[in-house]
Design a protein around this motif. Structure first.
Motif, PDB file in Angstrom:
ATOM      1  N   VAL A  67       0.832  -1.194   0.000  1.00 26.24           N
ATOM      2  CA  VAL A  67       0.000   0.000   0.000  1.00 26.24           C
ATOM      3  C   VAL A  67       0.873   1.252   0.000  1.00 26.24           C
ATOM      4  CG1 VAL A  67      -1.733   1.317   1.286  1.00 26.24           C
ATOM      5  CG2 VAL A  67      -1.850  -1.172   1.224  1.00 26.24           C
ATOM      6  N   ALA A  68       0.523   2.192  -0.863  1.00 24.81           N
ATOM      7  CA  ALA A  68       1.174   3.501  -0.900  1.00 24.81           C
ATOM      8  C   ALA A  68       0.201   4.545  -0.381  1.00 24.81           C
ATOM      9  CB  ALA A  68       1.588   3.840  -2.324  1.00 24.81           C
ATOM     10  N   ASP A  69       0.730   5.591   0.226  1.00 27.03           N
ATOM     11  CA  ASP A  69      -0.104   6.689   0.699  1.00 27.03           C
ATOM     12  C   ASP A  69      -0.477   7.643  -0.428  1.00 27.03           C
ATOM     13  OD1 ASP A  69      -0.183   5.919   3.411  1.00 27.03           O
ATOM     14  OD2 ASP A  69       1.767   6.860   3.765  1.00 27.03           O
ATOM     15  N   THR A  70       0.391   7.721  -1.454  1.00 27.77           N
ATOM     16  CA  THR A  70       0.162   8.664  -2.542  1.00 27.77           C
ATOM     17  C   THR A  70       0.400   8.009  -3.902  1.00 27.77           C
ATOM     18  OG1 THR A  70       2.445   9.446  -2.693  1.00 27.77           O
ATOM     19  CG2 THR A  70       1.010  10.557  -1.076  1.00 27.77           C
ATOM     20  N   ARG A  71      -0.167   8.605  -4.922  1.00 26.73           N
ATOM     21  CA  ARG A  71       0.076   8.136  -6.287  1.00 26.73           C
ATOM     22  C   ARG A  71       1.520   8.395  -6.692  1.00 26.73           C
ATOM     23  NH1 ARG A  71      -5.551   9.347  -9.606  1.00 26.73           N
ATOM     24  NH2 ARG A  71      -6.871   8.163  -8.173  1.00 26.73           N
TER      25      ARG A  71
END
Length: 126
Positions: A67-71
């Motif tokens: 999972v990433a917090d941002t694109r």
């Protein structure tokens, strides 16, 4: 959802270098390390970890999704993974077949595993 995932790799040093560089944009670092037969534990928060160890066994390919917090982190992962020797398996972009804000990128790692990073947030929130 899980505490850790541990899987075998055919070239310990190459796989360790690949995952450290590819997942560096997500803040992943070494938590502990032993002999290659024991392996290395990688984590971004100290709670959930990915563990690699060297083996000559031939396990089935895995699909690992982080999972990433941002694109922007998704794009940074993709670039770093390619620079680390990964093979493109899907450039950063929306995957609306999953849901409207599913923004992900995919690479094939050193042992043929499909490595994905996804951001579930709307573009305005990432």
């Amino acid at each position: 959802m899980f505490d850790h995932v541990k899987f075998g790799v055919s070239n310990y040093q190459a796989s360790k270098a690949f995952f450290l560089k590819a997942l560096g944009p997500l803040g992943v670092a070494i938590v502990s390390e032993g002999e290659p037969s024991y392996g290395v534990e990688l984590s971004q928060d100290g709670k959930v970890s990915l563990c690699l160890f060297e083996t000559q066994e031939k396990p089935a390919h895995l699909h690992l999704d982080f999972v990433a917090d941002t694109r922007q982190q998704v794009a940074a992962f993709h670039q770093a993974a390619l620079e680390a020797g990964g093979t493109d398996n899907g450039a950063p972009g929306l995957r609306p077949q999953y849901h409207a804000n599913y923004y992900a990128a995919f690479v094939i790692g050193p042992d043929g595993h499909n490595i994905e990073v996804v951001c579930h947030r709307h573009a305005a929130n990432s």
